[in-house]
Design an enzyme around this catalytic site. Structure first.
Site, PDB file in Angstrom:
ATOM      1  N   LYS A 182      28.693  -0.104 -30.523  1.00 51.72           N
ATOM      2  CA  LYS A 182      29.245   0.269 -31.833  1.00 51.72           C
ATOM      3  C   LYS A 182      28.766  -0.765 -32.837  1.00 51.72           C
ATOM      4  O   LYS A 182      28.993  -1.969 -32.661  1.00 51.72           O
ATOM      5  CB  LYS A 182      30.774   0.315 -31.757  1.00 51.72           C
ATOM      6  CG  LYS A 182      31.409   0.767 -33.063  1.00 51.72           C
ATOM      7  CD  LYS A 182      32.820   1.267 -32.824  1.00 51.72           C
ATOM      8  CE  LYS A 182      33.503   1.671 -34.112  1.00 51.72           C
ATOM      9  NZ  LYS A 182      33.900   0.530 -34.948  1.00 51.72           N
ATOM     10  N   GLY A 205      38.857   6.994 -37.288  1.00 51.09           N
ATOM     11  CA  GLY A 205      39.731   5.829 -37.163  1.00 51.09           C
ATOM     12  C   GLY A 205      41.005   5.952 -37.970  1.00 51.09           C
ATOM     13  O   GLY A 205      41.981   6.560 -37.535  1.00 51.09           O
ATOM     14  N   ARG A 206      40.976   5.395 -39.171  1.00 53.81           N
ATOM     15  CA  ARG A 206      42.213   5.215 -39.932  1.00 53.81           C
ATOM     16  C   ARG A 206      42.960   6.507 -40.221  1.00 53.81           C
ATOM     17  O   ARG A 206      44.193   6.532 -40.172  1.00 53.81           O
ATOM     18  CB  ARG A 206      41.893   4.470 -41.243  1.00 53.81           C
ATOM     19  CG  ARG A 206      41.514   3.015 -41.015  1.00 53.81           C
ATOM     20  CD  ARG A 206      40.838   2.432 -42.232  1.00 53.81           C
ATOM     21  NE  ARG A 206      39.548   3.074 -42.481  1.00 53.81           N
ATOM     22  CZ  ARG A 206      38.811   2.869 -43.559  1.00 53.81           C
ATOM     23  NH1 ARG A 206      39.241   2.037 -44.480  1.00 53.81           N
ATOM     24  NH2 ARG A 206      37.658   3.487 -43.704  1.00 53.81           N
ATOM     25  N   MET A 246      40.652   0.580 -32.376  1.00 55.46           N
ATOM     26  CA  MET A 246      41.298  -0.141 -33.479  1.00 55.46           C
ATOM     27  C   MET A 246      42.296  -1.144 -32.933  1.00 55.46           C
ATOM     28  O   MET A 246      43.335  -0.766 -32.361  1.00 55.46           O
ATOM     29  CB  MET A 246      41.971   0.850 -34.438  1.00 55.46           C
ATOM     30  CG  MET A 246      40.970   1.567 -35.330  1.00 55.46           C
ATOM     31  SD  MET A 246      41.741   2.693 -36.500  1.00 55.46           S
ATOM     32  CE  MET A 246      42.177   4.035 -35.419  1.00 55.46           C
ATOM     33  N   ALA A 247      41.970  -2.411 -33.124  1.00 52.89           N
ATOM     34  CA  ALA A 247      42.818  -3.496 -32.631  1.00 52.89           C
ATOM     35  C   ALA A 247      44.201  -3.381 -33.264  1.00 52.89           C
ATOM     36  O   ALA A 247      44.333  -3.194 -34.476  1.00 52.89           O
ATOM     37  CB  ALA A 247      42.179  -4.837 -32.973  1.00 52.89           C
ATOM     38  N   CYS A 253      32.266  -5.824 -35.426  1.00 47.48           N
ATOM     39  CA  CYS A 253      33.477  -6.423 -36.003  1.00 47.48           C
ATOM     40  C   CYS A 253      33.113  -7.482 -37.051  1.00 47.48           C
ATOM     41  O   CYS A 253      32.380  -8.431 -36.759  1.00 47.48           O
ATOM     42  CB  CYS A 253      34.343  -7.059 -34.914  1.00 47.48           C
ATOM     43  SG  CYS A 253      35.866  -7.725 -35.591  1.00 47.48           S
ATOM     44  N   ASN A 308      30.360   7.342 -38.086  1.00 47.25           N
ATOM     45  CA  ASN A 308      31.728   6.857 -38.292  1.00 47.25           C
ATOM     46  C   ASN A 308      31.890   6.313 -39.710  1.00 47.25           C
ATOM     47  O   ASN A 308      31.009   5.650 -40.225  1.00 47.25           O
ATOM     48  CB  ASN A 308      32.032   5.764 -37.254  1.00 47.25           C
ATOM     49  CG  ASN A 308      33.326   5.011 -37.529  1.00 47.25           C
ATOM     50  OD1 ASN A 308      33.322   3.787 -37.663  1.00 47.25           O
ATOM     51  ND2 ASN A 308      34.425   5.704 -37.612  1.00 47.25           N
ATOM     52  N   GLY A 309      33.033   6.630 -40.298  1.00 45.14           N
ATOM     53  CA  GLY A 309      33.372   6.068 -41.594  1.00 45.14           C
ATOM     54  C   GLY A 309      33.911   7.092 -42.567  1.00 45.14           C
ATOM     55  O   GLY A 309      33.209   8.027 -42.945  1.00 45.14           O
TER      56      GLY A 309
HETATM   57  C1  LIG Z   1      43.173  -1.899 -38.014  1.00 45.19           C
HETATM   58  C2  LIG Z   1      41.755  -1.696 -37.550  1.00 45.19           C
HETATM   59  C3  LIG Z   1      41.345  -2.252 -36.350  1.00 45.19           C
HETATM   60  C4  LIG Z   1      40.024  -2.071 -35.906  1.00 45.19           C
HETATM   61  N1  LIG Z   1      39.654  -2.581 -34.702  1.00 45.19           N
HETATM   62  C5  LIG Z   1      38.419  -2.320 -34.216  1.00 45.19           C
HETATM   63  C6  LIG Z   1      38.056  -2.687 -32.894  1.00 45.19           C
HETATM   64  O1  LIG Z   1      38.859  -3.216 -32.120  1.00 45.19           O
HETATM   65  N2  LIG Z   1      36.767  -2.435 -32.498  1.00 45.19           N
HETATM   66  C7  LIG Z   1      35.866  -1.804 -33.317  1.00 45.19           C
HETATM   67  O2  LIG Z   1      34.722  -1.575 -32.917  1.00 45.19           O
HETATM   68  N3  LIG Z   1      36.209  -1.417 -34.562  1.00 45.19           N
HETATM   69  C8  LIG Z   1      37.446  -1.633 -35.009  1.00 45.19           C
HETATM   70  N4  LIG Z   1      37.808  -1.156 -36.242  1.00 45.19           N
HETATM   71  C9  LIG Z   1      36.872  -0.335 -37.007  1.00 45.19           C
HETATM   72  C10 LIG Z   1      37.064   1.158 -36.662  1.00 45.19           C
HETATM   73  O3  LIG Z   1      36.749   1.391 -35.306  1.00 45.19           O
HETATM   74  C11 LIG Z   1      36.165   2.061 -37.546  1.00 45.19           C
HETATM   75  O4  LIG Z   1      34.833   1.717 -37.336  1.00 45.19           O
HETATM   76  C12 LIG Z   1      36.494   1.911 -39.027  1.00 45.19           C
HETATM   77  O5  LIG Z   1      37.872   1.947 -39.248  1.00 45.19           O
HETATM   78  C13 LIG Z   1      35.806   3.022 -39.845  1.00 45.19           C
HETATM   79  O6  LIG Z   1      36.251   4.288 -39.449  1.00 45.19           O
HETATM   80  P1  LIG Z   1      37.363   5.101 -40.314  1.00 45.19           P
HETATM   81  O7  LIG Z   1      36.878   5.156 -41.730  1.00 45.19           O
HETATM   82  O8  LIG Z   1      37.439   6.443 -39.662  1.00 45.19           O
HETATM   83  O9  LIG Z   1      38.638   4.311 -40.222  1.00 45.19           O
HETATM   84  C14 LIG Z   1      39.107  -1.344 -36.702  1.00 45.19           C
HETATM   85  C15 LIG Z   1      39.541  -0.787 -37.909  1.00 45.19           C
HETATM   86  C16 LIG Z   1      40.849  -0.941 -38.326  1.00 45.19           C
HETATM   87  C17 LIG Z   1      41.285  -0.302 -39.627  1.00 45.19           C
END
Ligand SMILES: Cc1cc2nc3c(=O)[nH]c(=O)nc-3n(C[C@H](O)[C@H](O)[C@H](O)COP(=O)(O)O)c2cc1C
Length: 350
Positions: free
Chosen positions: A167, A253-254, A37-38, A126, A229-230
């Site tokens: 991914k 992630g979140r 997560m960036a 992304c 994921n999700g």
């Molecule tokens: C703030 C933020 C930054 C993210 N940055 C990236 C990233 O750098 N690379 C990536 O593959 N996914 C990125 N994602 C997506 C997450 O890796 C993940 O796929 C997405 O949040 C869904 O998972 P979750 O529902 O568990 O959050 C980002 C998501 C968020 C919310």
């Protein structure tokens, strides 16, 4: 924060527990991965999650491959997003993005061999405009599975024994659901695993992740594992994801930004152990102030405070008064202001 799942087991004792996940030569145990997560999954966050435990594979933020090459060329050091990776514990996945096979191969080789990453992850998911439409990278590439296959093949060749993963999302939009073809291209090109975020790029983060579709992708691959994921927010949701959708691993992630201790609770649930209490407000305050300390040491007081705002907003969620907290924390410019606002939100006596 309300105690949501105190002292309970969230797993059904009759459910088969998932074993460790193998990504090439890397053992991911438990099979629960950190989502890159960036802006968040920097060294300080990864260390925090490691202290709580339960994450089988931490990940960096996505690193721009072209940026790394250019910084190198002009002698400008290395990208901020590689902070800490040389010395931190393994396993560790480093995610890179671009659309040029040669650039990606060169950077992947360095990440794998010079930095000794355990896994090199390629970002094909992304949806951000700057990455997708403008740089024709990330989710933009989902329309072209063959091209993804060519990229993966080049990167696999460059990485040698270090596994390469991809991914992805379900596709760019509902009428372009290419994930099965993309996943098969990754498999055919020698990729070691594929992670699927169950949304399309157009959805960004709206709607809900489609786990039926993730399961369908799993059923269409012969050799490599699928990480789902999700929207996984609780240990129970993770246990269900394994048993209902047959994935080999899950990525969080979140929910783990709001609760970095979630991984350890998931690990307990998967092992059929009792899940402990949520950390007290005082412990949560200590988490936030500990992170602040690391960020200020690395980035200096001004930038450290600015970078910490987003993390504080996530961790501060889930209790009444979050709106005022967010407004206040986003106005904090000094370390003292930040600490004072955090102390008020997370009092020590409760
Ligand atoms: C703030 C933020 C930054 C993210 N940055 C990236 C990233 O750098 N690379 C990536 O593959 N996914 C990125 N994602 C997506 C997450 O890796 C993940 O796929 C997405 O949040 C869904 O998972 P979750 O529902 O568990 O959050 C980002 C998501 C968020 C919310």
């Amino acid at each position: 924060m309300a105690s949501m799942e105190n002292s309970q087991t969230n797993s059904d004792p009759n459910t088969e527990r998932p074993g460790p996940l193998r990504i090439g030569s890397v053992l991911v145990d438990p099979p629960v991965l950190m989502a890159p997560m960036a802006g968040f999954t920097n060294w300080a966050y990864r260390e925090l999650v490691r202290r709580f435990g339960g994450c089988g594979l931490p990940a960096t933020e996505m690193v721009c491959a072209r940026g790394l090459v250019e910084m190198d060329h002009y002698g400008r050091g290395e990208p901020e997003r590689l902070w800490g990776i040389r010395d931190e514990p393994r396993p560790l996945a480093v995610q890179i993005w671009d659309n040029d096979p040669d650039t990606l191969a060169e950077v992947a080789r360095r990440v794998a061999h010079d930095y000794q990453a355990s896994v090199v992850d390629l970002n094909f998911g992304c949806p951000a405009r700057d990455i997708s439409e403008k740089a024709e990278s990330g989710s933009y590439l989902l329309d072209d599975p063959d091209r993804i296959g060519r990229i993966v093949a080049r990167v696999v060749e460059a990485c040698g024994r270090v596994p390469v993963t991809a991914k992805i999302r379900l596709g760019r939009s509902d009428d372009r659901l290419t994930a099965v073809d993309v996943a098969q291209a990754v498999e055919g090109a020698g990729g070691a695993a594929v992670t699927v975020h169950g949304r399309t790029a157009r959805q960004q983060f709206s709607g809900v992740a489609d786990w039926e579709r993730i399961a369908r992708i799993k059923s269409r691959l012969k050799r490599i594992p699928v990480v789902g994921n999700g929207d996984l927010e609780t240990p129970k949701a993770v246990v269900d994801a394994f048993s209902r959708f047959g994935v080999d691993g899950v990525m969080i992630g979140r929910a783990a930004l709001t609760r970095p201790w979630l991984f350890s609770r998931i690990e307990a649930a998967l092992a059929g152990r009792v899940i402990g209490s949520e950390p007290s407000l005082k412990q949560q305050r200590d988490v936030l102030l500990g992170q602040l300390d690391l960020m200020v040491k690395r980035f200096g007081p001004r930038r450290g405070v600015v970078l910490m705002r987003v993390f504080a907003c996530r961790l501060g969620a889930g209790r009444p008064g979050v709106r005022q907290f967010r407004v206040a924390i986003c106005r904090a410019t000094t370390v003292d202001e930040f600490v004072e606002i955090v102390r008020r939100r997370f009092p020590s006596e409760r």
